[in-house]
Design a protein around this motif. Sequence first.
Motif, PDB file in Angstrom:
ATOM      1  N   ARG A  69       9.134   9.289   5.020  1.00 21.70           N
ATOM      2  CA  ARG A  69       8.031   8.540   4.429  1.00 21.70           C
ATOM      3  C   ARG A  69       8.078   8.728   2.918  1.00 21.70           C
TER       4      ARG A  69
ATOM      5  N   ASN B 110       3.620   7.439  -2.749  1.00 21.84           N
ATOM      6  CA  ASN B 110       2.766   8.134  -3.708  1.00 21.84           C
ATOM      7  C   ASN B 110       2.041   9.277  -3.002  1.00 21.84           C
TER       8      ASN B 110
ATOM      9  N   THR C  42      -1.930   9.187  -2.782  1.00 22.26           N
ATOM     10  CA  THR C  42      -2.668   8.216  -1.973  1.00 22.26           C
ATOM     11  C   THR C  42      -2.399   8.340  -0.478  1.00 22.26           C
ATOM     12  N   GLY C  43      -1.478   9.202  -0.068  1.00 20.91           N
ATOM     13  CA  GLY C  43      -1.210   9.331   1.365  1.00 20.91           C
ATOM     14  C   GLY C  43      -0.237  10.463   1.642  1.00 20.91           C
ATOM     15  N   GLU C  44      -0.101  10.819   2.916  1.00 22.94           N
ATOM     16  CA  GLU C  44       0.819  11.880   3.309  1.00 22.94           C
ATOM     17  C   GLU C  44       2.235  11.331   3.315  1.00 22.94           C
ATOM     18  N   VAL C  45       3.111  11.961   2.542  1.00 25.14           N
ATOM     19  CA  VAL C  45       4.485  11.492   2.414  1.00 25.14           C
ATOM     20  C   VAL C  45       5.453  12.652   2.600  1.00 25.14           C
TER      21      VAL C  45
END
Length: 477
Positions: free
Chosen positions: A311, A314, A317-320
């Motif tokens: 994944r 950013n 803004t989110g889980e990556v």
Amino acid sequence: MSACHYINGDWVTGDGADLITVFDPSLGEPFAELQVASAAQVDQAVAAARQALPDWRNTRASERAVYLRGFAEQIELRRETLIALQMQNNGKPRHEAVVDVDDAVATFTYYADLAEGLADHQHRDVPLAVRGFSSRTRLEPVGVVGLIVPWNFPLVTSAWKLAPALAAGCTVVLKPSEITPLIEQTYGQIADALGLPAGVLNIIGGKAQTGAALSNHPGLDKLSFTGSNGVGSQVMNSAAAHCRPVTLELGGKSAIVVFDDCDLDQAVEWIVAGICWNAGQMCSATSRLLVQDHIADALMERLKAAFEKQRVGNPVTGEVDMGPLTSQAQWNKVADYFAIARAEGLHCLTGGDVLRDAGWFVCPTLYADVPLTSRLWTEEIFGPVLCVHRFDSEQEALALANDSRFGLVATVISADLQRAERVANALEVGHVWINSIQAVFVETSWGGIKGSGIGRELGPWGLSAYQSVKHVTRCLG
């Protein structure tokens, strides 16, 4: 402009002629601007460190340990702020930023422990073969040290240098990267909070000219640099001009060697971590995958799937799993290597391109059966780009792994632990992992051979890098 340089215990505004623009790499947009320090301010920082040296070097090591523990505690108190800043300025996923904070805390705590034990190592008698004389050993701080740190692990790399330098009794001028200049300001804020004597820690921000002014400064007793080989060569030249010691932690093109008795799924996990952590922006990235021929096809099929499941996005803004490259210059460099790969006709299994929607993102990239003559096989890319080459025998794997001008780290994956240990012993690098992610512990050493640098950081070796040895010999007759 805000006061962003810490000189002699005061925050001052830069009076250099240039500006530093600080970017959020996930957006490709600026969020801060700083005035660089001038050459005169570099002089002031070195002079402050020189003035503070006599008192600091004569401070009991146990007292210096109290300050170091204070740094660890203050970093912990600022945990969420430091995590957020690394996510914004470096583009690190949250779980990576957490590891960096933990690493910095552990580093200051470890060197506080070593500082507390320094008195036990002073005035040790040296057995002499000749009678009528006595000799004892003193360990003394090397003096005023310049520390130049990179942008990929700013909080961590600064801690690796700053903690042992202060523990040894040195005073410091720290120059952060212009790409990530905000993290190290925290160390100045902590110095204020702890009442660290003025001049013991100085922080100057700037670009290449500021780094050159520091590395060429006649008032330094030692320089420690982490960064590219090109700049490292210039730093080494300046050290030679002044005949002073230098520690260099430079580039790498590290191998990960996978034998056919491994657990394929476990191997994939370790391989992905070795190339995708910090978006591959690691001198230790295991970017050359050597895989035994019998399992090569099956492993590359699993790797392709694992890369495509990453994944990328950013972290704010989110889980990556993987964030952006930290600068546009690095994004352009990786894009250039993708173009070189196409020109060389490399077989790209997945990735091989930048992502252009927003920010400085690239695809995790896997190239199969890469020729040994390829530039992607021999040159440090500093991105999530993995090149694969097959081998048949253990001897061939060793020859291929050691065929590099770099010698920083390597990883060996095999169910045969005797073979893994044998290969680890024969690899021409500074650190080897066996069946593991790249777990770095403050108690172990860090550094390489060949073109990967000079000297060691971390562990007791990191402390000794900031100490000089004095012997006092006396005639008894």
